[in-house]
Design a protein around this motif. Structure first.
Motif, PDB file in Angstrom:
ATOM      1  N   THR A  45     -12.546  -0.646   3.232  1.00  0.00           N
ATOM      2  CA  THR A  45     -13.263   0.538   2.744  1.00  0.00           C
ATOM      3  C   THR A  45     -13.112   0.705   1.242  1.00  0.00           C
ATOM      4  O   THR A  45     -14.092   0.960   0.532  1.00  0.00           O
ATOM      5  CB  THR A  45     -12.766   1.807   3.458  1.00  0.00           C
ATOM      6  OG1 THR A  45     -12.957   1.664   4.867  1.00  0.00           O
ATOM      7  CG2 THR A  45     -13.518   3.034   2.965  1.00  0.00           C
ATOM      8  N   ASN A  46     -11.895   0.550   0.746  1.00  0.00           N
ATOM      9  CA  ASN A  46     -11.683   0.705  -0.694  1.00  0.00           C
ATOM     10  C   ASN A  46     -12.398  -0.385  -1.487  1.00  0.00           C
ATOM     11  O   ASN A  46     -12.900  -0.136  -2.589  1.00  0.00           O
ATOM     12  CB  ASN A  46     -10.186   0.701  -1.007  1.00  0.00           C
ATOM     13  CG  ASN A  46      -9.510   1.995  -0.580  1.00  0.00           C
ATOM     14  OD1 ASN A  46     -10.172   2.969  -0.250  1.00  0.00           O
ATOM     15  ND2 ASN A  46      -8.185   2.005  -0.580  1.00  0.00           N
ATOM     16  N   MET A  95       0.832  -1.200   0.000  1.00  0.00           N
ATOM     17  CA  MET A  95       0.000   0.000   0.000  1.00  0.00           C
ATOM     18  C   MET A  95       0.866   1.248   0.000  1.00  0.00           C
ATOM     19  O   MET A  95       1.981   1.245   0.504  1.00  0.00           O
ATOM     20  CB  MET A  95      -0.908   0.009   1.230  1.00  0.00           C
ATOM     21  CG  MET A  95      -2.083  -0.920   1.133  1.00  0.00           C
ATOM     22  SD  MET A  95      -3.254  -0.614   2.488  1.00  0.00           S
ATOM     23  CE  MET A  95      -4.541  -1.769   2.005  1.00  0.00           C
ATOM     24  N   LYS A 139     -11.576   9.211   0.544  1.00  0.00           N
ATOM     25  CA  LYS A 139     -10.199   8.773   0.801  1.00  0.00           C
ATOM     26  C   LYS A 139     -10.056   8.402   2.279  1.00  0.00           C
ATOM     27  O   LYS A 139     -10.480   9.147   3.161  1.00  0.00           O
ATOM     28  CB  LYS A 139      -9.219   9.899   0.455  1.00  0.00           C
ATOM     29  CG  LYS A 139      -7.752   9.503   0.536  1.00  0.00           C
ATOM     30  CD  LYS A 139      -7.366   8.515  -0.553  1.00  0.00           C
ATOM     31  CE  LYS A 139      -7.484   9.094  -1.932  1.00  0.00           C
ATOM     32  NZ  LYS A 139      -6.966   8.180  -2.986  1.00  0.00           N
ATOM     33  N   CYS A 140      -9.464   7.260   2.537  1.00  0.00           N
ATOM     34  CA  CYS A 140      -9.273   6.810   3.916  1.00  0.00           C
ATOM     35  C   CYS A 140      -8.217   7.667   4.610  1.00  0.00           C
ATOM     36  O   CYS A 140      -7.153   7.922   4.047  1.00  0.00           O
ATOM     37  CB  CYS A 140      -8.839   5.351   3.941  1.00  0.00           C
ATOM     38  SG  CYS A 140     -10.113   4.205   3.375  1.00  0.00           S
ATOM     39  N   VAL A 184      -8.429   0.501   5.379  1.00  0.00           N
ATOM     40  CA  VAL A 184      -8.235   0.917   3.990  1.00  0.00           C
ATOM     41  C   VAL A 184      -8.644  -0.201   3.034  1.00  0.00           C
ATOM     42  O   VAL A 184      -9.342   0.034   2.035  1.00  0.00           O
ATOM     43  CB  VAL A 184      -6.770   1.327   3.742  1.00  0.00           C
ATOM     44  CG1 VAL A 184      -6.507   1.539   2.253  1.00  0.00           C
ATOM     45  CG2 VAL A 184      -6.426   2.592   4.516  1.00  0.00           C
ATOM     46  N   THR A 185      -8.217  -1.409   3.332  1.00  0.00           N
ATOM     47  CA  THR A 185      -8.530  -2.553   2.472  1.00  0.00           C
ATOM     48  C   THR A 185     -10.035  -2.758   2.341  1.00  0.00           C
ATOM     49  O   THR A 185     -10.572  -2.871   1.227  1.00  0.00           O
ATOM     50  CB  THR A 185      -7.887  -3.835   3.032  1.00  0.00           C
ATOM     51  OG1 THR A 185      -6.470  -3.661   3.111  1.00  0.00           O
ATOM     52  CG2 THR A 185      -8.197  -5.032   2.145  1.00  0.00           C
ATOM     53  N   ASP A 210      -3.352   5.189  -1.510  1.00  0.00           N
ATOM     54  CA  ASP A 210      -4.412   4.331  -0.972  1.00  0.00           C
ATOM     55  C   ASP A 210      -5.053   4.959   0.258  1.00  0.00           C
ATOM     56  O   ASP A 210      -6.208   4.669   0.580  1.00  0.00           O
ATOM     57  CB  ASP A 210      -3.843   2.957  -0.607  1.00  0.00           C
ATOM     58  CG  ASP A 210      -3.327   2.203  -1.824  1.00  0.00           C
ATOM     59  OD1 ASP A 210      -4.145   1.935  -2.724  1.00  0.00           O
ATOM     60  OD2 ASP A 210      -2.127   1.892  -1.878  1.00  0.00           O
ATOM     61  N   GLY A 211      -4.306   5.801   0.952  1.00  0.00           N
ATOM     62  CA  GLY A 211      -4.828   6.443   2.146  1.00  0.00           C
ATOM     63  C   GLY A 211      -3.922   7.581   2.574  1.00  0.00           C
ATOM     64  O   GLY A 211      -2.832   7.767   2.036  1.00  0.00           O
ATOM     65  N   PHE A 217       0.803   5.265   1.172  1.00  0.00           N
ATOM     66  CA  PHE A 217       0.131   6.299   1.949  1.00  0.00           C
ATOM     67  C   PHE A 217       0.873   7.621   1.828  1.00  0.00           C
ATOM     68  O   PHE A 217       2.089   7.653   1.641  1.00  0.00           O
ATOM     69  CB  PHE A 217       0.054   5.908   3.433  1.00  0.00           C
ATOM     70  CG  PHE A 217      -0.708   4.651   3.696  1.00  0.00           C
ATOM     71  CD1 PHE A 217      -1.867   4.356   3.000  1.00  0.00           C
ATOM     72  CD2 PHE A 217      -0.277   3.756   4.657  1.00  0.00           C
ATOM     73  CE1 PHE A 217      -2.578   3.191   3.240  1.00  0.00           C
ATOM     74  CE2 PHE A 217      -0.975   2.589   4.917  1.00  0.00           C
ATOM     75  CZ  PHE A 217      -2.139   2.303   4.211  1.00  0.00           C
TER      76      PHE A 217
END
Length: 207
Positions: A179-180, A1, A101-102, A176-177, A67-68, A3
Motif C-alpha cells: 500500500t505504501n 517497520m 495510513k495503513c 503496509v509494504t 508505517d502503520g 507501528f
C-alpha cells in the motif's frame, strides 16, 4: 517497520492493552510497536481554531511518523468505546494523520465474539472522508474469552490464536509494504484530503 498500537479504551484492566503488549514482544523481530494510550486525551469538544491539545498532537505526530497503526478495540454495547471515538474525532477534526495510513484492527473481549461488532463499526468510522484510513481488508483478529487468555508473563496461551495472529500480522506487513509503495507511485494527494470540508463539499454540490 515501525507501528503505533493504540489501546482503544481507558480501562486499567483492559485485555486489549495486554494483547498489544503481547504483540509488541512477540513480533519484536519483525517490527517495532509502540503502545500508545488514550487515557490522557480530553473529551472531544470541537475547538473553533481546530488546534489539538498537546496530548492529541503528540499521538498525531506518532501516527504520522509510523508505517502503520494497530488499533485494539474492546466492544461496549455493540460498538467501540466512547474514549476511542473521542480520540478519533480529535484526529479527524484537527490534524488528520490517519489519511492514507495503513490500519490493522484487532480486538479482545470477555465473551466469545471477540469484539466483532465493534471492529465492524470501527471499519465504517475509519472510512469517513476526514479519516480515509487504509484498512487491511478481509482480515479480523478476534480474541474471545480474553480474561483467561494471558498468563502471568503476559503471553497469549491460546496456541491456535497465536498462530492466527502470526498470519494476520504477516498479512499486515505485506499490506503496509504494498500500500505504501502504491501510494508513493500513484502520488495520492494526502495533503489535499486533509483539507476536506463538509461545508465546502456542500457549497460545491449546490453549484
Amino acid at each position: 517497520m515501525k507501528f503505533i498500537g493504540i489501546v482503544g479504551t481507558n480501562s486499567d484492566r483492559s485485555t486489549n492493552r495486554k494483547l498489544l503488549h503481547f504483540m509488541k514482544a512477540h513480533f519484536a523481530d519483525k517490527a517495532e510497536i509502540e503502545v500508545c494510550e488514550i487515557k490522557s486525551l480530553p473529551a472531544f469538544n470541537e475547538p473553533k481554531d481546530k488546534t489539538p491539545p498537546s496530548t492529541v498532537k503528540e499521538l498525531s505526530d506518532k501516527i504520522e511518523d509510523a508505517d502503520g497503526v494497530i488499533i485494539a478495540t474492546p466492544e461496549y454495547d455493540h460498538s467501540i468505546t466512547a474514549a476511542l471515538k473521542s480520540a478519533i474525532e480529535w484526529l479527524s477534526y484537527t490534524t488528520r494523520p490517519l489519511i492514507n495510513k495503513c490500519v490493522m484492527i484487532v480486538g479482545a473481549s470477555h465473551g466469545s465474539l471477540g469484539s466483532s461488532r465493534a471492529q465492524a463499526h470501527l471499519r465504517q468510522i475509519l472510512d469517513a472522508p476526514e479519516l480515509k484510513a487504509r484498512i487491511m481488508p478481509s482480515s479480523e483478529f478476534l480474541l474471545g474469552h480474553s480474561l483467561q487468555a494471558f498468563d502471568e508473563n503476559g503471553d497469549l496461551i491460546y496456541h491456535d490464536k497465536v498462530k492466527e495472529l502470526d498470519e494476520c500480522f504477516d498479512e499486515f506487513i505485506l499490506f503496509v509494504t504494498l500500500t505504501n509503495e502504491l501510494l508513493k507511485k500513484a502520488k495520492f494527494n494526502t495533503e489535499q484530503n486533509k483539507k476536506f470540508s463538509w461545508k465546502q463539499a456542500a457549497e460545491e454540490g449546490a453549484l
